[in-house]
Scaffold this motif. Structure first.
Motif, PDB file in Angstrom:
ATOM      1  N   ILE A 116      -9.846   3.182 -48.699  1.00  0.00           N
ATOM      2  CA  ILE A 116      -9.237   4.462 -49.076  1.00  0.00           C
ATOM      3  C   ILE A 116      -8.040   4.803 -48.192  1.00  0.00           C
ATOM      4  O   ILE A 116      -7.590   5.938 -48.154  1.00  0.00           O
ATOM      5  CB  ILE A 116     -10.281   5.615 -49.099  1.00  0.00           C
ATOM      6  N   HIS A 117      -7.535   3.787 -47.501  1.00  0.00           N
ATOM      7  CA  HIS A 117      -6.311   3.992 -46.724  1.00  0.00           C
ATOM      8  C   HIS A 117      -5.578   2.657 -46.638  1.00  0.00           C
ATOM      9  O   HIS A 117      -5.780   1.877 -45.703  1.00  0.00           O
ATOM     10  CB  HIS A 117      -6.647   4.524 -45.329  1.00  0.00           C
ATOM     11  N   CYS A 118      -4.758   2.401 -47.650  1.00  0.00           N
ATOM     12  CA  CYS A 118      -3.945   1.195 -47.660  1.00  0.00           C
ATOM     13  C   CYS A 118      -2.641   1.529 -48.377  1.00  0.00           C
ATOM     14  O   CYS A 118      -2.643   2.218 -49.394  1.00  0.00           O
ATOM     15  CB  CYS A 118      -4.670   0.068 -48.387  1.00  0.00           C
ATOM     16  N   HIS A 119      -1.529   1.038 -47.813  1.00  0.00           N
ATOM     17  CA  HIS A 119      -0.210   1.307 -48.403  1.00  0.00           C
ATOM     18  C   HIS A 119       0.220   0.082 -49.207  1.00  0.00           C
ATOM     19  O   HIS A 119       0.273  -1.026 -48.667  1.00  0.00           O
ATOM     20  CB  HIS A 119       0.803   1.612 -47.304  1.00  0.00           C
ATOM     21  N   LEU A 120       0.563   0.310 -50.464  1.00  0.00           N
ATOM     22  CA  LEU A 120       0.891  -0.801 -51.361  1.00  0.00           C
ATOM     23  C   LEU A 120       1.996  -1.690 -50.785  1.00  0.00           C
ATOM     24  O   LEU A 120       1.900  -2.915 -50.819  1.00  0.00           O
ATOM     25  CB  LEU A 120       1.320  -0.243 -52.728  1.00  0.00           C
ATOM     26  N   ALA A 124      -3.973  13.608 -46.047  1.00  0.00           N
ATOM     27  CA  ALA A 124      -2.739  13.633 -45.248  1.00  0.00           C
ATOM     28  C   ALA A 124      -2.907  12.783 -44.004  1.00  0.00           C
ATOM     29  O   ALA A 124      -3.963  12.815 -43.364  1.00  0.00           O
ATOM     30  CB  ALA A 124      -2.390  15.069 -44.842  1.00  0.00           C
ATOM     31  N   HIS A 125      -1.861  12.024 -43.667  1.00  0.00           N
ATOM     32  CA  HIS A 125      -1.800  11.376 -42.360  1.00  0.00           C
ATOM     33  C   HIS A 125      -1.551  12.489 -41.331  1.00  0.00           C
ATOM     34  O   HIS A 125      -0.551  13.209 -41.427  1.00  0.00           O
ATOM     35  CB  HIS A 125      -0.639  10.391 -42.300  1.00  0.00           C
ATOM     36  N   ALA A 126      -2.455  12.609 -40.369  1.00  0.00           N
ATOM     37  CA  ALA A 126      -2.313  13.654 -39.346  1.00  0.00           C
ATOM     38  C   ALA A 126      -2.992  13.187 -38.066  1.00  0.00           C
ATOM     39  O   ALA A 126      -4.023  12.523 -38.112  1.00  0.00           O
ATOM     40  CB  ALA A 126      -2.941  14.960 -39.829  1.00  0.00           C
TER      41      ALA A 126
HETATM   42 ZN   LIG Z   1      -1.439   4.811 -43.213  1.00  0.00          ZN
END
Ligand SMILES: [Zn+2]
Length: 366
Positions: free
Chosen positions: A30-34, A210-212
């Motif tokens: 649930i946290h991967c950037h294409l 959100a990235h925080a």
């Molecule tokens: Zn990230």
């Protein structure tokens, strides 16, 4: 009292039982950037057509020294120069899902920033979204992995571009696109700048994350994400633990944090001999926060989902019961319907027990 993993002689003889176990485990991501999952060969092939980045520069992005470097130059090159056709997005999505499925990731929500690609390619958001969603549907049919797109705000772009992105999503709504995120350099785009975009997203029925609290930025950014952006989930969030009151609120609420064991900030800033001991992930576990390990930028950071999970055992000392809790946290954090969550939880618990018996037969049953 939790037991630790006790491998069988066979598993030890095969190599790392922990890696084999983590590979076989059914997983969500649930946290991967294409764009951070692009294959090196694909990057070269697309760049030969587009120009804008040299062969040497591309190879430099995939070169991994002792300490991993940031992925951002590679991501920007793709947005600004390389990705020009819907087929490019289709291909990246298909290949990412193939690679994730090879690690027994069965469900993934992956980020992609529309703002830069729309601006530089001249293509509409709807056309690009359709290409990504089609690749996900095809992969689900062919490979048995469910892929969901989470468009992410580019926080280095003006806040109005974020509002525009949410407007594009609302106008071209697809059920395979369940929510929004925000990423890129947190120090260049404070969360409160994006209050309107998040309010619009919630009004449109979209989930939010959100990235925080990444890059050592203060806990106040996590608090802003929670109270002002009203997020459903937090990406990274490491510095939340610097504030006990905030930590307790997040724990009581059962907030899921998508953590990245190989995150480059702590690899750069913590002393190697203290790294695994002082890492906030270890303290988040001890404080009872609901965390879930992820690969983030798997090819650019040279990390797989299997390795991210194995790090939870090898670096942060997770016992079997804790690893099972991580699996549950992923299902709790995923934006899926309750029926699917409950069915997977039952199936995956059974598989977990089976794998524990297979690779660690001396470990007491949970
Ligand atoms: Zn990230």
């Amino acid at each position: 009292m939790t037991s630790t993993f006790v491998p069988s002689a066979d598993a030890l003889a095969q190599g790392s039982a922990v890696h084999a176990f983590c590979h076989a485990l059914p997983k969500v991501e649930i946290h991967c950037h294409l764009l951070g999952a692009i294959r090196q060969d694909t990057f070269h092939e697309l760049a030969r057509r587009s120009g804008g980045i040299s062969t040497e520069q591309i190879d430099g992005l995939f070169a991994h020294g002792e300490k991993r470097q940031g992925a951002i130059p590679g991501l920007r090159a793709l947005e600004n120069h390389v990705l020009r056709r819907p087929d490019d997005l289709y291909r990246l999505t298909r290949e990412y899902l193939e690679d994730a499925r090879a690690h027994n990731v069965l469900y993934t929500e992956f980020f992609w920033n529309p703002t830069g690609v729309v601006q530089h390619s001249g293509l509409s958001y709807a056309v690009l979204q359709d290409a990504i969603v089609q690749a996900a549907l095809d992969a689900e049919r062919d490979l048995g992995i469910v892929g969901r797109l989470v468009p992410a705000i580019d926080r280095e772009a003006p806040p109005q571009a974020a509002v525009e992105m949410v407007g594009w999503m609302a106008a071209a709504r697809r059920e395979e696109v369940p929510g929004i995120g925000i990423d890129y350099r947190e120090g260049l785009g404070a969360p409160e700048l994006f209050t309107q975009a998040y309010a619009d997203a919630r009004a449109a029925g979209l989930k939010t994350t959100a990235h925080a609290g990444e890059f050592g930025l203060p806990w106040t950014n996590v608090k802003t994400a929670l109270d002002t952006l009203q997020v459903d989930r937090i990406d990274h969030g490491y510095t939340a633990i610097d504030n006990p009151e905030l930590t307790e609120r997040l724990r009581k609420r059962g907030m899921v944090f998508t953590v990245v064991p190989a995150n480059s900030y702590y690899l750069r800033t913590l002393a190697p001999e203290r790294w695994a001991l002082d890492h906030p992930i270890r303290r988040m576990l001890a404080l009872g926060l609901k965390i879930h390990p992820n690969s983030d930028d798997p090819t650019l950071h040279n990390i797989t989902p299997t390795q991210a999970w194995a790090m939870m055992v090898e670096q942060f000392g997770c016992a079997p019961a804790e690893l099972r809790a991580l699996m549950h946290n992923g299902l709790d954090g995923a934006w899926i319907e309750t029926g699917r969550r409950e069915a997977w939880r039952t199936e995956w618990d059974a598989r977990f027990d089976q794998l524990l018996q297979e690779y660690f037969p001396s470990t007491p049953a949970l």
